[in-house]
Scaffold this motif. Structure first.
Motif, PDB file in Angstrom:
ATOM      1  N   SER A 137       0.802  -1.304  -0.038  1.00  0.00           N
ATOM      2  CA  SER A 137      -0.074   0.060   0.060  1.00  0.00           C
ATOM      3  C   SER A 137       0.868   1.240  -0.046  1.00  0.00           C
ATOM      4  N   MET A 138       2.010   1.159   0.351  1.00  0.00           N
ATOM      5  CA  MET A 138       2.752   2.370   0.527  1.00  0.00           C
ATOM      6  C   MET A 138       3.797   2.441  -0.725  1.00  0.00           C
ATOM      7  N   PHE A 139       3.759   1.583  -1.735  1.00  0.00           N
ATOM      8  CA  PHE A 139       4.472   1.621  -2.792  1.00  0.00           C
ATOM      9  C   PHE A 139       4.115   2.502  -3.569  1.00  0.00           C
ATOM     10  N   PRO A 140       4.982   3.406  -4.057  1.00  0.00           N
ATOM     11  CA  PRO A 140       4.663   4.578  -5.121  1.00  0.00           C
ATOM     12  C   PRO A 140       4.127   4.318  -6.474  1.00  0.00           C
ATOM     13  N   GLY A 141       2.880   4.479  -6.781  1.00  0.00           N
ATOM     14  CA  GLY A 141       2.118   4.228  -8.195  1.00  0.00           C
ATOM     15  C   GLY A 141       3.004   4.595  -9.217  1.00  0.00           C
ATOM     16  N   VAL A 142       3.726   5.803  -9.150  1.00  0.00           N
ATOM     17  CA  VAL A 142       4.369   6.362 -10.481  1.00  0.00           C
ATOM     18  C   VAL A 142       5.387   5.367 -10.814  1.00  0.00           C
ATOM     19  N   ALA A 143       6.272   4.444  -9.782  1.00  0.00           N
ATOM     20  CA  ALA A 143       7.163   3.370 -10.328  1.00  0.00           C
ATOM     21  C   ALA A 143       6.526   2.495 -11.040  1.00  0.00           C
ATOM     22  N   LEU A 144       5.146   2.370 -11.093  1.00  0.00           N
ATOM     23  CA  LEU A 144       4.694   1.337 -11.825  1.00  0.00           C
ATOM     24  C   LEU A 144       4.317   1.575 -13.106  1.00  0.00           C
ATOM     25  N   VAL A 145       4.110   2.904 -13.633  1.00  0.00           N
ATOM     26  CA  VAL A 145       3.558   3.275 -14.646  1.00  0.00           C
ATOM     27  C   VAL A 145       4.304   2.646 -15.865  1.00  0.00           C
ATOM     28  N   THR A 146       5.415   2.925 -15.914  1.00  0.00           N
ATOM     29  CA  THR A 146       6.256   2.251 -17.255  1.00  0.00           C
ATOM     30  C   THR A 146       6.324   0.985 -17.400  1.00  0.00           C
ATOM     31  N   PRO A 147       6.460   0.053 -16.354  1.00  0.00           N
ATOM     32  CA  PRO A 147       6.258  -1.442 -16.485  1.00  0.00           C
ATOM     33  C   PRO A 147       4.997  -1.831 -16.894  1.00  0.00           C
ATOM     34  N   LEU A 148       3.785  -1.133 -16.164  1.00  0.00           N
ATOM     35  CA  LEU A 148       2.474  -1.568 -16.816  1.00  0.00           C
ATOM     36  C   LEU A 148       2.350  -1.184 -18.104  1.00  0.00           C
ATOM     37  N   PHE A 149       2.970   0.155 -18.357  1.00  0.00           N
ATOM     38  CA  PHE A 149       2.577   0.423 -19.843  1.00  0.00           C
ATOM     39  C   PHE A 149       3.235  -0.770 -20.859  1.00  0.00           C
ATOM     40  N   GLN A 150       4.437  -1.073 -20.450  1.00  0.00           N
ATOM     41  CA  GLN A 150       5.022  -1.876 -21.482  1.00  0.00           C
ATOM     42  C   GLN A 150       4.339  -3.296 -21.526  1.00  0.00           C
ATOM     43  N   LEU A 151       3.923  -3.770 -20.171  1.00  0.00           N
ATOM     44  CA  LEU A 151       3.453  -4.944 -20.119  1.00  0.00           C
ATOM     45  C   LEU A 151       2.016  -4.863 -21.028  1.00  0.00           C
ATOM     46  N   PHE A 152       1.158  -4.244 -20.643  1.00  0.00           N
ATOM     47  CA  PHE A 152      -0.197  -4.254 -21.278  1.00  0.00           C
ATOM     48  C   PHE A 152      -0.196  -3.974 -22.701  1.00  0.00           C
ATOM     49  N   THR A 153       0.770  -3.020 -23.327  1.00  0.00           N
ATOM     50  CA  THR A 153       1.072  -2.791 -24.652  1.00  0.00           C
ATOM     51  C   THR A 153       1.617  -4.396 -25.215  1.00  0.00           C
ATOM     52  N   ASN A 154       2.472  -4.972 -24.548  1.00  0.00           N
ATOM     53  CA  ASN A 154       2.923  -6.216 -25.139  1.00  0.00           C
ATOM     54  C   ASN A 154       1.869  -7.280 -25.431  1.00  0.00           C
ATOM     55  N   ILE A 155       0.841  -7.511 -24.333  1.00  0.00           N
ATOM     56  CA  ILE A 155      -0.217  -8.281 -24.418  1.00  0.00           C
ATOM     57  C   ILE A 155      -1.524  -7.880 -25.016  1.00  0.00           C
ATOM     58  N   GLY A 156      -1.557  -6.613 -25.508  1.00  0.00           N
ATOM     59  CA  GLY A 156      -2.583  -6.144 -26.416  1.00  0.00           C
ATOM     60  C   GLY A 156      -3.688  -5.647 -25.350  1.00  0.00           C
ATOM     61  N   TRP A 157      -3.365  -5.217 -24.212  1.00  0.00           N
ATOM     62  CA  TRP A 157      -4.481  -4.623 -23.373  1.00  0.00           C
ATOM     63  C   TRP A 157      -4.603  -3.248 -23.044  1.00  0.00           C
ATOM     64  N   PHE A 158      -3.582  -2.365 -23.913  1.00  0.00           N
ATOM     65  CA  PHE A 158      -3.612  -1.128 -23.609  1.00  0.00           C
ATOM     66  C   PHE A 158      -4.842  -0.604 -23.999  1.00  0.00           C
ATOM     67  N   GLY A 159      -5.519   0.501 -23.447  1.00  0.00           N
ATOM     68  CA  GLY A 159      -6.775   1.047 -23.690  1.00  0.00           C
ATOM     69  C   GLY A 159      -8.176   0.367 -23.331  1.00  0.00           C
ATOM     70  N   THR A 160      -7.717  -0.924 -22.378  1.00  0.00           N
ATOM     71  CA  THR A 160      -8.848  -1.691 -22.286  1.00  0.00           C
ATOM     72  C   THR A 160      -9.213  -1.404 -20.613  1.00  0.00           C
ATOM     73  N   TYR A 161     -10.517  -1.938 -20.183  1.00  0.00           N
ATOM     74  CA  TYR A 161     -10.830  -1.785 -18.856  1.00  0.00           C
ATOM     75  C   TYR A 161     -10.084  -2.492 -17.912  1.00  0.00           C
ATOM     76  N   GLN A 162      -9.690  -3.707 -18.397  1.00  0.00           N
ATOM     77  CA  GLN A 162      -8.807  -4.637 -17.528  1.00  0.00           C
ATOM     78  C   GLN A 162      -7.478  -3.766 -17.079  1.00  0.00           C
ATOM     79  N   ALA A 163      -6.855  -3.054 -18.013  1.00  0.00           N
ATOM     80  CA  ALA A 163      -5.678  -2.417 -17.789  1.00  0.00           C
ATOM     81  C   ALA A 163      -5.932  -1.226 -16.712  1.00  0.00           C
ATOM     82  N   LEU A 164      -7.033  -0.962 -16.624  1.00  0.00           N
ATOM     83  CA  LEU A 164      -7.264   0.040 -15.558  1.00  0.00           C
ATOM     84  C   LEU A 164      -7.754  -0.549 -14.218  1.00  0.00           C
ATOM     85  N   ILE A 165      -8.468  -1.577 -14.304  1.00  0.00           N
ATOM     86  CA  ILE A 165      -9.137  -2.350 -13.290  1.00  0.00           C
ATOM     87  C   ILE A 165      -8.026  -2.968 -12.419  1.00  0.00           C
TER      88      ILE A 165
END
Length: 294
Positions: free
Chosen positions: A132-160
């Motif tokens: 809960s204390m982990f900074p969210g800004v540190a996850l933006v780039t890894p999540l962006f790369q991950l969801f882009t690679n698996i085709g989830w960018f711009g989907t609801y599951q990428a936000l949920i």
């Protein structure tokens, strides 16, 4: 006459001593008023600006002047490129799904951490608090790369899914504290009456935990509704939430920041949360203050 006067004097009730003025209560009320004004002043100014004509955007009059509804019409005017109705629906979908999944997982996890004895239980709880204390800004780039690679960018599951990871530690920690304070005798009595452990949890523990569960659900939904960082990087035009939509808001006049329209949009976004808290304020307070015995 002297005897009658003396008898009246003797039977007259003694005057009660005047109570000294309670300066402590006065300080409490003054402090409460100052805190209330401090918290509500930004919301009040947002309302004043939302109802103000564009030509008087920077008017410093602290009251409602030059009132107009045009700013709210601009908010929902799709000809300007704003799709605020769709953005509201997107935020509702993301917030509702996040809250439901976080509660389904959080209730069982909190019950296990509070009731069951197993090795490294406190280590698990420590990891949950650390997440809960982990900074969210540190996850933006890894999540962006991950969801882009698996085709989830711009989907609801990428936000949920990221929202669940942020909301779940709060859910687990809040419900764990509540379950830990609940006496074991309630569950043992249900087991003696013939209930299995699952039936005791469903018929006894969950009803008693309803106020805390409801309060946690409200807090989880508000946190998901207000999330901006992840949504601004992982959403597209079809899944954009209201917080992101306001940041890219377009007004009726080009090359001019639509302050009044932005304030109107902020009012529309804030009103559902205010109504939600006002309608369920008793349950929220009950959940924050309830113990096991009611």
């Amino acid at each position: 006459m002297s005897t009658a006067t003396a008898s009246k004097t003797s039977t007259a009730p003694a005057e009660k001593p005047k109570r000294p003025f309670n300066w402590g209560s006065l300080r409490t009320y003054i402090s409460a008023v100052i805190i209330l004004i401090w918290c509500l002043a930004p919301f009040y100014w947002m309302l004043v600006t939302a109802f103000r004509d564009v030509g008087y955007t920077f008017d410093t009059t602290p009251f409602f002047t030059h009132i107009t509804w045009d700013n709210f019409a601009t908010v929902f005017d799709e000809s300007l490129g704003n799709h605020f109705g769709r953005n509201l629906l997107n935020s509702l979908i993301v917030g509702a799904v996040t809250t439901v999944v976080a509660l389904l997982v959080g209730v069982f996890a909190a019950y296990a951490l509070a009731r069951l004895n197993f090795r490294f239980k406190f280590v698990v709880l420590g990891f949950i608090l650390g997440a809960s204390m982990f900074p969210g800004v540190a996850l933006v780039t890894p999540l962006f790369q991950l969801f882009t690679n698996i085709g989830w960018f711009g989907t609801y599951q990428a936000l949920i899914i990221p929202n669940i990871s942020f909301v779940l530690p709060l859910t687990v920690y809040t419900l764990t504290s509540f379950f830990r304070e609940m006496p074991w005798e309630l569950e043992e009595a249900a087991r003696i009456d013939g209930c299995t452990q699952g039936q005791a949890f469903r018929k006894v523990i969950l009803p008693l935990a309803a106020p805390a569960t409801f309060t946690t659900a409200i807090l989880a939904f508000i946190a998901s509704w207000n999330e901006f960082l992840i949504a601004s990087q992982l959403s597209n035009d079809s899944t954009k939430t209201v917080t992101v939509a306001i940041a890219y808001f377009a007004g009726a006049q080009p090359h001019q920041e639509p302050y009044t329209a932005v304030m109107a949009a902020g009012t529309v976004v804030t009103i559902p949360l205010v109504i939600l808290v006002l309608v369920f304020q008793r349950k929220i307070v009950a959940g924050l203050t309830a113990g096991a015995v009611k």
